[in-house]
Scaffold this motif. Structure first.
Motif, PDB file in Angstrom:
ATOM      1  N   GLY A  45     -51.118 -34.262 -28.731  1.00  0.00           N
ATOM      2  CA  GLY A  45     -49.734 -34.697 -28.604  1.00  0.00           C
ATOM      3  C   GLY A  45     -49.510 -35.707 -27.494  1.00  0.00           C
ATOM      4  N   SER A  46     -50.570 -36.062 -26.726  1.00  0.00           N
ATOM      5  CA  SER A  46     -50.408 -37.072 -25.683  1.00  0.00           C
ATOM      6  C   SER A  46     -50.437 -38.450 -26.325  1.00  0.00           C
ATOM      7  CB  SER A  46     -51.544 -36.962 -24.657  1.00  0.00           C
ATOM      8  OG  SER A  46     -52.742 -37.438 -25.231  1.00  0.00           O
ATOM      9  N   ASN A  47     -50.251 -39.465 -25.503  1.00  0.00           N
ATOM     10  CA  ASN A  47     -50.294 -40.834 -26.015  1.00  0.00           C
ATOM     11  C   ASN A  47     -51.634 -41.496 -25.769  1.00  0.00           C
ATOM     12  OD1 ASN A  47     -47.599 -40.857 -26.963  1.00  0.00           O
ATOM     13  ND2 ASN A  47     -46.869 -41.144 -24.857  1.00  0.00           N
ATOM     14  N   ILE A  48     -52.642 -40.716 -25.453  1.00  0.00           N
ATOM     15  CA  ILE A  48     -53.967 -41.258 -25.177  1.00  0.00           C
ATOM     16  C   ILE A  48     -54.732 -41.380 -26.492  1.00  0.00           C
ATOM     17  CG2 ILE A  48     -56.126 -40.910 -23.943  1.00  0.00           C
ATOM     18  CD1 ILE A  48     -54.582 -39.296 -21.872  1.00  0.00           C
ATOM     19  N   PRO A  49     -55.061 -42.594 -26.925  1.00  0.00           N
ATOM     20  CA  PRO A  49     -55.671 -42.795 -28.248  1.00  0.00           C
ATOM     21  C   PRO A  49     -57.179 -42.566 -28.230  1.00  0.00           C
ATOM     22  CG  PRO A  49     -55.299 -44.906 -27.218  1.00  0.00           C
ATOM     23  CD  PRO A  49     -54.812 -43.875 -26.235  1.00  0.00           C
ATOM     24  N   LEU A  50     -57.613 -41.336 -28.514  1.00  0.00           N
ATOM     25  CA  LEU A  50     -59.035 -41.043 -28.594  1.00  0.00           C
ATOM     26  C   LEU A  50     -59.648 -41.721 -29.815  1.00  0.00           C
ATOM     27  CD1 LEU A  50     -59.141 -37.228 -27.746  1.00  0.00           C
ATOM     28  CD2 LEU A  50     -59.461 -39.155 -26.202  1.00  0.00           C
ATOM     29  N   ALA A  51     -60.924 -42.082 -29.693  1.00  0.00           N
ATOM     30  CA  ALA A  51     -61.643 -42.632 -30.833  1.00  0.00           C
ATOM     31  C   ALA A  51     -61.754 -41.575 -31.924  1.00  0.00           C
ATOM     32  CB  ALA A  51     -63.027 -43.096 -30.397  1.00  0.00           C
ATOM     33  N   ALA A  52     -61.765 -42.023 -33.168  1.00  0.00           N
ATOM     34  CA  ALA A  52     -61.794 -41.082 -34.293  1.00  0.00           C
ATOM     35  C   ALA A  52     -63.035 -40.200 -34.241  1.00  0.00           C
ATOM     36  CB  ALA A  52     -61.746 -41.858 -35.611  1.00  0.00           C
ATOM     37  N   ASN A  53     -64.197 -40.735 -33.844  1.00  0.00           N
ATOM     38  CA  ASN A  53     -65.409 -39.921 -33.731  1.00  0.00           C
ATOM     39  C   ASN A  53     -65.856 -39.792 -32.295  1.00  0.00           C
ATOM     40  OD1 ASN A  53     -65.277 -42.212 -35.071  1.00  0.00           O
ATOM     41  ND2 ASN A  53     -67.366 -42.548 -35.475  1.00  0.00           N
ATOM     42  N   ALA A  54     -64.933 -39.567 -31.375  1.00  0.00           N
ATOM     43  CA  ALA A  54     -65.297 -39.356 -29.975  1.00  0.00           C
ATOM     44  C   ALA A  54     -66.216 -38.144 -29.872  1.00  0.00           C
ATOM     45  CB  ALA A  54     -64.044 -39.142 -29.122  1.00  0.00           C
ATOM     46  N   PRO A  55     -67.353 -38.252 -29.195  1.00  0.00           N
ATOM     47  CA  PRO A  55     -68.288 -37.124 -29.117  1.00  0.00           C
ATOM     48  C   PRO A  55     -67.774 -36.025 -28.192  1.00  0.00           C
ATOM     49  CG  PRO A  55     -69.052 -38.918 -27.729  1.00  0.00           C
ATOM     50  CD  PRO A  55     -67.851 -39.444 -28.468  1.00  0.00           C
ATOM     51  N   ASP A  56     -68.293 -34.807 -28.394  1.00  0.00           N
ATOM     52  CA  ASP A  56     -67.975 -33.704 -27.484  1.00  0.00           C
ATOM     53  C   ASP A  56     -68.592 -33.963 -26.116  1.00  0.00           C
ATOM     54  OD1 ASP A  56     -66.591 -32.364 -29.442  1.00  0.00           O
ATOM     55  OD2 ASP A  56     -68.327 -31.212 -30.098  1.00  0.00           O
ATOM     56  N   GLN A  57     -69.766 -34.584 -26.110  1.00  0.00           N
ATOM     57  CA  GLN A  57     -70.408 -34.913 -24.846  1.00  0.00           C
ATOM     58  C   GLN A  57     -71.322 -36.112 -25.039  1.00  0.00           C
ATOM     59  OE1 GLN A  57     -72.552 -31.275 -23.874  1.00  0.00           O
ATOM     60  NE2 GLN A  57     -74.476 -32.217 -24.529  1.00  0.00           N
TER      61      GLN A  57
END
Length: 386
Positions: A45-57
């Protein structure tokens, strides 16, 4: 707003590693949750646009840049300061090293990146070991940089964009040995102003070319330069004697001399400018079209609020087309196709063409590196807030 911006900048300089929240001087562990799979495109719900396939680590590797890692976790890398977890308790918290493990977690519903080093998590999570100030065994030169160091260092050691002050104060070629009018490969030249440079210290020779003028007001901001050649100091002094061991064209009296090895600070964080920026691209390293990792000059500098690490989007001015369809449609257009000047001119909207990162800001001029391109970028294109 101004106070908030200053606070953010201070946090950026101190941050970029996992840590603890600090409230009224008391360290309090936050609530951490592992990222849900698959990665969310906007963190909880934040406005920070994570990459669609952002890795867990992700394990940091030698040769990585902060931009590369930012792009891996975020759709828009200039949000990087918002996902790093501030920890002022750790020495040099903004530095990241090969071997560090970056983990994407959620802190009170917000996406954050924490860092694990040597099997110990640098965070305040339950079960995690709290680390105090530490001294890295690795030299600072091994820390990853925001942008490719070699590219920027090469540009600064062989500058093809020169400020007015550089042209005015830089060392220069005063003569060639044996009264030659020009120098070439294997020749010896004499340079004034290089100080107490030791023998074998290498210098680049740059020929000053065209003026760089602000397209908005025609003010002189600098000059374009051409790399002439380079060589080591053969005899120290003032003038010093240089032996030209590399040459692309003849050396002329008055050509400028710069150290070939330059210590460039690229230890900064990609972030968006706090103020509105509207700059023009003035030079493209002697090219009319540029691509990724080329250096450009901008007609705005620190006086306009620019600083190293600022991200700017490049916009190409939209074409002007003739609208022959507004009145009467296709039939009317055909019936009057021979009429000179039929239709009105229409300005198409500007189109985004790429992304720049500022790495050096002078008062009224900046150097920026092209990080991404989607279309050709040319002199005269605008650079604005992303």
């Amino acid at each position: 707003m101004k106070t908030a911006n200053l606070a953010l900048r201070k946090a950026i300089l101190l941050s970029l590693v996992a840590g603890l929240t600090v409230t009224a001087g008391v360290l309090a562990p936050p609530s951490l949750q592992a990222q849900d799979s698959p990665a969310q495109t906007v963190g909880s719900g934040s406005n920070i646009p994570l990459a669609a396939n952002a890795p867990d680590q992700y394990v940091v590797k030698r040769g990585d840049t902060l931009w590369d890692i930012s792009r891996m976790f975020l759709r828009e890398p200039w949000y990087w300061p918002e996902i790093w977890y501030v920890n002022p308790q750790i020495a040099n918290p903004h530095l990241i090293y090969p071997g560090d493990v970056l983990k994407l977690v959620y802190v009170d519903g917000q996406p954050r990146l924490t860092v694990e080093r040597g099997g110990e998590t640098i965070e305040g999570s339950r079960g995690g070991k709290r680390l105090g100030p530490e001294v890295r065994r690795e030299p600072l030169s091994q820390a990853i940089t925001a942008i490719p160091y070699d590219i920027v260092a090469s540009f600064m050691g062989r500058p093809t964009l020169l400020t007015k002050d550089q042209v005015k104060t830089a060392p220069y070629v005063v003569a060639m040995r044996d009264s030659h009018m020009i120098g070439a490969l294997g020749n010896e030249v004499y340079a004034r102003g290089i100080g107490n440079a030791e023998p074998e210290t290498r210098f680049s020779v740059i020929h000053v070319e065209e003026e760089l003028r602000d397209p908005d007001n025609n003010a002189l901001l600098g000059y374009s330069g051409m790399y002439v050649g380079s060589g080591p100091v053969a005899t120290a002094g003032d003038p010093a004697k240089l032996l030209m061991t590399d040459s692309t064209r003849e050396v002329l009296q008055g050509d400028k001399v710069f150290p070939e090895s330059v210590d460039v600070n690229v230890d900064f964080v990609p972030h968006a400018p706090a103020s509105d920026i509207d700059a023009s691209i003035m030079a493209v390293r002697s090219h009319t079209v540029m691509g990724q990792y080329q250096v450009v000059a901008l007609n705005r500098g620190s006086d306009a609020g620019l600083e190293p690490g600022h991200i700017l989007a490049v916009y190409k001015r939209g074409d002007v087309v003739r609208d022959t369809f507004k009145e009467g449609g296709l039939a009317a257009r055909r019936s009057r196709s021979r009429t000179s000047g039929f239709g009105n001119n229409v300005q198409l909207p500007d189109e985004r063409a790429g992304v720049l990162m500022v790495f050096k800001a002078f008062d009224k001029l900046s150097y920026a590196l092209v990080m991404e391109t989607t279309h050709e970028i040319r002199q005269g294109d605008r650079a604005k807030n992303p």
